[in-house]
Scaffold this motif. Structure first.
Motif, mmCIF file in Angstrom:
data_model
loop_
_atom_site.group_PDB
_atom_site.id
_atom_site.type_symbol
_atom_site.label_atom_id
_atom_site.label_comp_id
_atom_site.label_asym_id
_atom_site.label_seq_id
_atom_site.Cartn_x
_atom_site.Cartn_y
_atom_site.Cartn_z
ATOM 1 N N THR A 1 0.927 -1.238 -0.074
ATOM 2 C CA THR A 1 -0.070 0.074 -0.111
ATOM 3 C C THR A 1 0.935 1.219 -0.019
ATOM 4 O O THR A 1 1.928 1.332 0.737
ATOM 5 N N CYS B 1 -0.267 -1.276 -6.821
ATOM 6 C CA CYS B 1 0.192 -0.698 -5.287
ATOM 7 C C CYS B 1 -1.286 -0.231 -4.973
ATOM 8 O O CYS B 1 -1.927 0.367 -5.665
ATOM 9 N N GLN B 2 -1.690 -0.681 -3.762
ATOM 10 C CA GLN B 2 -3.073 -0.328 -3.196
ATOM 11 C C GLN B 2 -2.677 1.338 -2.701
ATOM 12 O O GLN B 2 -1.636 1.508 -2.541
ATOM 13 N N GLU B 3 -3.747 2.152 -2.853
ATOM 14 C CA GLU B 3 -3.652 3.610 -2.323
ATOM 15 C C GLU B 3 -4.337 3.858 -0.936
ATOM 16 O O GLU B 3 -5.491 3.418 -0.850
#
Length: 142
Positions: free
Chosen positions: A55, A118-120
């Motif tokens: 993340t 990628c997680q945000e």
């Protein structure tokens, strides 16, 4: 990417990004190159990417850090700008023995960014400060 990372590693990550953007896959020759350059941490990092375990945490001030979930379930805050991770493997393999460029968590942050996986997570400046000061041992939710 910071200049500390070798040119070979940096070019390899660029090739991974290009290939993944074109085909949504990483060709076998690039997988072998990742294994050659990054050693055993490459496979583990790719596993973290597949599990969406990375993340990118950002704040209104523009600061950002990455958090990667370790195989033990522990969340590690990685500082990719200076290639630092608080995990035991980083301390042992990267710093002490000097036999790896990066631990799997930092490599997973680079690969997640390159692959767009990628997680945000957007947090307040105070929440990001808490992460940086490690006031919380768990992932902070917005």
């Amino acid at each position: 990417m910071a200049p500390v990372l070798s040119n070979v590693a940096e070019e390899l990550l660029k090739e991974v990004k290009k290939a993944y953007q074109e085909t949504s896959q990483i060709p076998d020759e690039l997988l072998l190159a990742l294994k050659f350059v990054f050693g055993p941490s490459a496979l583990h990092a790719l596993d973290l990417v597949d599990q969406r375990s990375v993340t990118c945490v950002t704040s209104p001030s523009g600061r950002r850090v990455f958090q990667a979930m370790g195989s033990s379930g522990r969340l590690y805050t990685c500082y990719s700008a200076c290639h630092y991770c608080p995990c035991p493997a980083f301390a042992f393999c990267v710093l002490r023995r000097n036999d790896s460029l990066l631990c799997k968590h930092i490599l997973a942050t680079y690969l997640s960014q390159a692959m767009g996986l990628c997680q945000e997570l957007a947090l307040s400046d105070q929440q990001l400060t808490d992460i940086l000061l490690e006031k919380t041992g768990e992932k902070v939710e917005a």
